[in-house]
Design a protein around this motif. Structure first.
Motif, PDB file in Angstrom:
ATOM      1  N   ASP A 146      -7.351 -20.537   6.845  1.00  0.00           N
ATOM      2  CA  ASP A 146      -6.616 -21.453   7.848  1.00  0.00           C
ATOM      3  C   ASP A 146      -7.672 -22.816   8.253  1.00  0.00           C
ATOM      4  O   ASP A 146      -6.963 -23.489   9.082  1.00  0.00           O
ATOM      5  CB  ASP A 146      -6.331 -21.033   9.190  1.00  0.00           C
ATOM      6  CG  ASP A 146      -5.344 -19.500   9.018  1.00  0.00           C
ATOM      7  OD1 ASP A 146      -4.446 -19.666   8.039  1.00  0.00           O
ATOM      8  OD2 ASP A 146      -5.395 -18.704   9.858  1.00  0.00           O
ATOM      9  N   SER A 193      -3.640 -29.056   9.341  1.00  0.00           N
ATOM     10  CA  SER A 193      -2.881 -27.635   9.947  1.00  0.00           C
ATOM     11  C   SER A 193      -1.309 -27.851  10.186  1.00  0.00           C
ATOM     12  O   SER A 193      -0.534 -26.897  10.307  1.00  0.00           O
ATOM     13  CB  SER A 193      -3.630 -27.213  11.310  1.00  0.00           C
ATOM     14  OG  SER A 193      -3.469 -27.927  12.375  1.00  0.00           O
ATOM     15  N   THR A 194      -1.072 -28.885  10.755  1.00  0.00           N
ATOM     16  CA  THR A 194       0.370 -29.331  10.969  1.00  0.00           C
ATOM     17  C   THR A 194       1.325 -29.949   9.914  1.00  0.00           C
ATOM     18  O   THR A 194       2.354 -30.121  10.213  1.00  0.00           O
ATOM     19  CB  THR A 194       0.432 -30.077  12.218  1.00  0.00           C
ATOM     20  OG1 THR A 194      -0.050 -31.225  12.095  1.00  0.00           O
ATOM     21  CG2 THR A 194      -0.210 -29.399  13.405  1.00  0.00           C
ATOM     22  N   TYR A 195       0.508 -30.153   8.809  1.00  0.00           N
ATOM     23  CA  TYR A 195       1.227 -30.958   7.800  1.00  0.00           C
ATOM     24  C   TYR A 195       1.023 -30.156   6.402  1.00  0.00           C
ATOM     25  O   TYR A 195      -0.206 -30.167   5.871  1.00  0.00           O
ATOM     26  CB  TYR A 195       0.551 -32.446   7.540  1.00  0.00           C
ATOM     27  CG  TYR A 195       1.430 -33.085   6.434  1.00  0.00           C
ATOM     28  CD1 TYR A 195       2.723 -33.429   6.565  1.00  0.00           C
ATOM     29  CD2 TYR A 195       0.698 -33.454   5.295  1.00  0.00           C
ATOM     30  CE1 TYR A 195       3.132 -34.342   5.619  1.00  0.00           C
ATOM     31  CE2 TYR A 195       1.301 -33.971   4.206  1.00  0.00           C
ATOM     32  CZ  TYR A 195       2.618 -34.634   4.375  1.00  0.00           C
ATOM     33  OH  TYR A 195       3.123 -35.293   3.390  1.00  0.00           O
ATOM     34  N   GLU A 225      -8.667 -31.783  10.568  1.00  0.00           N
ATOM     35  CA  GLU A 225      -8.202 -30.382  10.666  1.00  0.00           C
ATOM     36  C   GLU A 225      -6.797 -30.380  11.326  1.00  0.00           C
ATOM     37  O   GLU A 225      -6.093 -29.587  10.934  1.00  0.00           O
ATOM     38  CB  GLU A 225      -9.234 -29.652  11.218  1.00  0.00           C
ATOM     39  CG  GLU A 225      -8.858 -27.986  11.135  1.00  0.00           C
ATOM     40  CD  GLU A 225      -8.793 -27.366   9.579  1.00  0.00           C
ATOM     41  OE1 GLU A 225      -7.743 -26.827   9.756  1.00  0.00           O
ATOM     42  OE2 GLU A 225      -9.679 -27.765   8.934  1.00  0.00           O
ATOM     43  N   GLN A 226      -6.706 -31.086  12.466  1.00  0.00           N
ATOM     44  CA  GLN A 226      -5.549 -31.183  13.178  1.00  0.00           C
ATOM     45  C   GLN A 226      -4.668 -31.643  12.549  1.00  0.00           C
ATOM     46  O   GLN A 226      -3.368 -31.093  12.591  1.00  0.00           O
ATOM     47  CB  GLN A 226      -6.038 -32.084  14.601  1.00  0.00           C
ATOM     48  CG  GLN A 226      -4.652 -32.179  15.418  1.00  0.00           C
ATOM     49  CD  GLN A 226      -5.053 -33.151  16.668  1.00  0.00           C
ATOM     50  OE1 GLN A 226      -5.846 -33.649  16.725  1.00  0.00           O
ATOM     51  NE2 GLN A 226      -3.961 -33.450  17.462  1.00  0.00           N
ATOM     52  N   PHE A 227      -4.747 -32.621  11.767  1.00  0.00           N
ATOM     53  CA  PHE A 227      -3.372 -33.175  11.062  1.00  0.00           C
ATOM     54  C   PHE A 227      -2.999 -32.072   9.787  1.00  0.00           C
ATOM     55  O   PHE A 227      -1.948 -31.783   9.456  1.00  0.00           O
ATOM     56  CB  PHE A 227      -3.638 -34.505  10.519  1.00  0.00           C
ATOM     57  CG  PHE A 227      -3.653 -35.602  11.673  1.00  0.00           C
ATOM     58  CD1 PHE A 227      -2.742 -35.747  12.413  1.00  0.00           C
ATOM     59  CD2 PHE A 227      -4.834 -36.241  11.970  1.00  0.00           C
ATOM     60  CE1 PHE A 227      -2.591 -36.589  13.642  1.00  0.00           C
ATOM     61  CE2 PHE A 227      -4.967 -37.080  12.696  1.00  0.00           C
ATOM     62  CZ  PHE A 227      -3.931 -37.502  13.732  1.00  0.00           C
TER      63      PHE A 227
END
Length: 1022
Positions: free
Chosen positions: A832, A860-862, A856-858
């Motif tokens: 992940d 993980s959601t894209y 990493e934030q973007f």
């Protein structure tokens, strides 16, 4: 025969010299011996122009004394050398590991400069070394840089013998470290001192084995033995526990049975006592049902409360353990790694388990922080800890830092342990093991867990498991590798059979040059090699010629001259004489080369006569259509046939002058009328050529990329135009040169078998160097690989290359990009998390860092596609509608939503070339955005937009921004008023979709590819 390290001089006699001697070892360069008068030790950048240094010593790799002796014996038997006169020196494995890693055998007289180059052409495992200044030993094909004199070198060498090893650096030896061959045969320490030259009676065995009886242990203590003294024998030493959070300030922790647990634990003990009392009452053991008594309800309430209390206590203790682990990893990494907590599950590492533990604990285990395949055996219970995201991020960052540190220190097993067991990154673990020489362990990871069979075979071969490697190479159809390994272990018949299969495969694919080279080098069949080369230019002039015709003919004449086959050379001249008069066949150039290089005078004279006739026929008469450059080249070839003929020089000059005058007379016409330019227009787009991409109307093209030498494209057969029995569901690939020449291959059904889809998700990427392989790899969630396919050199493509997915290329990569130094940057996903890695094309990873938290934030959601480009020293990453710039220190330069919520996804991302203004362009369904960066700052200087629907963009080699939108090509320029259109031109087929737009081969040029395969080659001029 045994080997004793103490008898060999390791233990103080050999020392690793300091690296500050000012001498840098550079391999693959030539070496010139110093002059006798003490002049400077000079070097040459070209191996061909350097003097080959004499062999003064032999380096035998490995730490096995029996292997050293066998190599020396084979060398001595072949060249009748005296082994007793050799001086032997043991080299360590590394500056920190003084175990024997290699042996240097110095020839007699080497230090005096009189060593004999006995066996200089020896083809065994030994590596030749030369002696400089009487005491410095270095590889024969190496050079000293910077240049030093003999006196300077003697002053820098503090040891009587100094060895420069490419892997471990400089190793110095005293005179006492010199060994002889008989010292390799010393008995080991502790050998029996009594006589051994008489027989001793042994144990008398029974004549027949009747049965085998299993002896059962008498007790559990006997079964486990001293295991209790080994397991957890080195417990972790941690500071005292802080007071629990349920402890009121100023109160003691309690005493008695609940000491150290506080008030909450005392409440838990009272609750247990009350529950035991209630359970003692009759009727309480029945399950709690509707309408139960108050006693049943009280028991259920107490039981649930105690479970929650115990769970909370367990989480609190685990949190304290994690905090301690973080402090240990920072202050004492050695102990921290022993008690480190894995961030990956057993399923992620491909390990089977026996469920979860019955009684979960709150203490960390104690493990050996070295990689072992035993950890991948499975069969044990696991225990999962619930760790919050903040702690996970800190642990992961520290694990990566320690892994890089351990790898740099040469402790590859520890680095592999961190990657494999703590992070679950098996790809990095296998790469580190391979770099450290643990080939067997790396092969198991590649073969059984990563499904990268080619690298598994390479590691097995390096580990000495030749037969296992051959089996894998055979399955992968790597016949050349099979042949080389068979020859290595003495299976000469099998090696010849594999070499023949490789030659036949090259002939079928049209790679005649490589086929001839393998026949010469591997099979020593020179007659067959001549036949293969001659087949490139058939005897019948009407037959089609090979794409490697010019190269094969040149090589044919070279071999004929070397072997003295002058009659065969004359027959090839007759074939060239019968060839059609076409300048594209390059016949005059081939004849001129034979005229200047062939050793036989009769063949040279015949080649000159035929060349004069061919050039005369190719020179156009007055009014004929041939460019001025072609005519000038033919006239220069004619002059080179006889440079001493002054009349020939005069006539060729007169011919060129008359032709130029005729062209000037024909061009004296009225100038065309100029139309007034449109407002805002300051240039013009012209079409250089318009042609289909090969004879492939049934192919739907998907992607195009290019460099200054050629461009490539891939596509799939159209579902409505599939030719039965021919197309299937393969992948088509074409390489095209500036003159329109093409090379194509069809990949077959490899992607179809692995992805189970008619429309595979592939990505195409290529470097700017023409000899580097072209990446065509499987992306997205689909698993599968596209094997590497060779693209041989030809008359139009001088450099051979490969296309496909390399064996070292991980399957979890989401985006790749080449930088200016030809380093390949990868954005890859491990479980992940995402990592940014840098590789050279050999697969060696020189950088590996966790993606910044913002990225990493973007990510993980894209889950969609990601585009990545290199702009100077920054990575520009586009995902969705968001664009991020990552600097060298993993800092985010900016993070902008370029579409402002008006689009779902960006269509294209293009960066400006080097030595131009640092900027990039993004397009979406409504507009084009041009972003100009501040040099060396990584921040935005200016952002401009222009409304153009469904546009795709690129920068030409001179930095011009070109887009194609709505069937029109437009040149955009940044002005004070923003982005403006400077030139425009319509495409012929607006209804056909555009695959992409790429830079052309010259400044101002660009190329547009449509789905149907139509190629528009255009240029823009102000």
């Amino acid at each position: 025969m045994s080997y004793s390290p103490s008898a060999a001089g390791i233990g103080g006699q050999a020392a690793v010299a300091a690296a500050g001697t000012g001498v840098l070892l550079k391999a693959s360069l030539g070496l010139r011996e110093p002059d006798s008068d003490g002049g400077r030790i000079s070097s040459s950048s070209s191996v061909l122009s350097s003097v080959i240094a004499p062999v003064s010593a032999w380096l035998i790799p490995g730490g096995d004394a029996s292997f050293w002796i066998s190599e020396l014996i084979l060398w001595a038997e072949q060249y009748h050398a005296d082994l007793a006169s050799l001086a032997l020196y043991l080299l360590p494995r590394s500056p920190r590991d003084l175990r024997p890693g290699a042996l240097l055998a110095v020839l007699p007289g080497a230090c005096a400069g009189t060593a004999l180059a006995a066996g200089a052409s020896y083809q065994g495992r030994m590596q030749p070394y030369t002696c400089v200044a009487g005491r410095l030993f270095m590889p024969r094909d190496a050079v000293l840089f910077p240049h030093v004199t003999r006196e300077e070198l003697l002053r820098l060498c503090h040891y009587p013998v100094l060895v420069l090893h490419p892997g471990i650096g400089a190793v110095g030896f005293e005179n006492e470290s010199r060994l002889s061959l008989d010292q390799m045969l010393l008995a080991p320490a502790g050998a029996l001192s009594d006589r051994w030259d008489f027989a001793r009676p042994g144990l008398e065995l029974h004549g027949r084995l009747i049965y085998v009886e299993m002896r059962m242990p008498a007790s559990l203590a006997e079964l486990f033995g001293g295991a209790q003294g080994e397991i957890g024998s080195d417990p972790i030493k941690l500071p005292e526990l802080p007071p629990p959070r349920t402890q009121p300030p100023g109160k003691s922790a309690g005493t008695g049975a609940g000491a150290g647990t506080g008030q909450g634990d005392s409440q838990g003990i009272l609750g247990k006592q009350l529950q035991n009392y209630l359970n003692w009452m009759p009727g309480i053991a029945a399950p709690v049902l509707a309408g139960a008594s108050w006693v049943d309800k009280a028991t259920s309430w107490l039981s649930q409360g105690m479970k929650q209390h115990e769970t909370q206590q367990l989480q609190d203790k685990r949190q304290q353990e994690l905090n301690r682990l973080l402090r240990l990893l920072e202050n004492d990494p050695e102990q921290g790694l022993r008690h480190a907590l894995p961030l990956s599950s057993s399923a992620d590492r491909g390990i089977g388990t026996r469920g979860t533990v019955q009684n979960p604990g709150a203490t960390l285990g104690n493990k050996d922080p070295r990689f072992s395949l035993r950890a991948f055996g499975g069969g044990y219970a696991v225990e999962g800890w619930d760790i919050n995201a903040e702690i996970q991020a800190k642990l992961r960052q520290r694990y990566i830092q320690l892994a890089l540190q351990e790898a740099n220190l040469g402790r590859h097993q520890r680095a592999a342990y961190i990657y494999a067991e703590l992070l679950g990154d098996l790809s990095s673990a296998a790469s580190v093991l391979k770099q450290g020489g643990f080939y067997r362990e790396a092969a198991v990871l590649y073969r059984d867990h990563l499904n990268r069979q080619l690298e598994a075979a390479e590691c097995l071969a390096l580990a000495g498991q030749i037969n296992e490697a051959i089996v894998i190479y055979e399955k992968l159809d790597r016949v050349l590798d099979c042949a080389r390994l068979c020859r290595q272990i003495g299976r000469e018949e099998d090696a010849a059979r594999y070499f023949r299969r490789s030659v036949e495969a090259h002939i079928r694919s049209g790679n005649l040059l490589t086929a001839a080279t393998e026949l010469e080098d591997n099979l020593q069949d020179h007659d067959e090699a001549l036949k293969v080369l001659a087949s490139a230019w058939p005897e019948d002039p009407r037959s089609p010629k090979s794409s490697q015709a010019a190269g094969c003919v040149t090589r044919y004449f070279q071999k004929c001259g070397t072997m003295g086959r002058h009659q065969d050379a004359n027959r090839m001249l007759l074939r060239l004489k019968a060839a059609p008069d076409d300048s594209r066949l390059q016949v005059p150039y081939l004849l001129l080369r034979v005229h200047g290089e062939y050793p036989d005078a009769a063949v040279v004279e015949s080649a000159g006569d035929i060349a004069r006739v061919k050039i005369g026929r190719l020179l156009p008469a007055r009014g004929a259509t041939r460019s001025q450059g072609e005519v000038g080249d033919l006239l220069r070839l004619l002059q080179q046939l006889d440079t001493k003929d002054r009349l020939l020089t005069r006539d060729t000059g007169r011919f060129m002058a008359l032709r130029n005058e005729a062209e000037r007379q024909g061009n004296r016409t009225a100038p065309p009328s100029r139309k007034p330019a449109s407002p805002g227009m300051s240039g013009e787009i012209k079409r250089i050529s318009l042609s289909p991409l090969g004879d492939t109307p049934h192919i739907q093209w998907r992607q195009i990329v290019g460099n200054n030498n050629f461009f490539c494209a891939w596509g799939v057969p159209r579902s409505d135009k599939i030719r039965p029995g021919i197309d299937g569901h393969g992948i088509w690939f074409i390489r095209r040169s500036p003159d329109g020449s093409q090379q194509a291959f069809w990949s077959g059904d490899e992607i179809r078998k692995s992805c189970q889809t008619d429309s595979p998700n592939l990505e195409l990427e290529m470097a700017s160097r023409p000899s580097m392989p072209v990446l065509l790899w499987v992306s997205g969630p689909l698993q599968g690989t596209l094997p590497m396919r060779p693209l041989p050199a030809s008359d139009a493509f001088p450099h051979a290359t490969e296309v496909g997915q390399p064996s070292w290329f991980p399957s979890e990569v989401r985006a790749v990009a080449y930088d200016a130094n030809m380093m390949l940057w990868q954005l890859r996903r491990v479980q992940d998390c995402h990592y940014i890695s840098g590789n050279n094309f050999a697969g060696h990873r020189f950088s590996n860092a966790e993606a910044p938290p913002t990225l990493e934030q973007f990510l993980s959601t894209y889950p969609g596609p990601v585009s990545m480009k290199c702009l100077d020293d920054q990575l520009i990453i586009a995902l969705g509608t968001r664009v991020l710039a990552i600097g060298p220190s993993q800092t985010i330069g900016f993070s902008e939503d370029l579409s402002e919520g008006k689009a779902d996804n960006l269509l294209s991302l293009a960066v400006a070339p080097r030595h131009t203004v640092p900027r990039f362009a993004c397009t979406d369904k409504d507009r084009v955005t041009l972003v100009t960066m501040k040099p060396k700052h990584g921040s935005i200087e200016k952002m401009e937009t222009i409304d153009l629907p469904e546009a795709q963009a690129c920068f030409t080699t001179d930095g011009t921004l070109v887009v194609v939108s709505d069937g029109e090509c437009k040149v955009l320029e940044s002005t004070l008023a923003g982005l403006v259109v400077r030139a425009t031109m319509n495409l012929q087929q607006k209804e056909s979709g555009v695959v992409g737009i790429i830079p052309g081969f010259n400044p101002g040029e660009f190329i547009v590819l449509e789905n149907s395969g139509l190629v528009h080659h255009m240029t823009w001029k102000k």
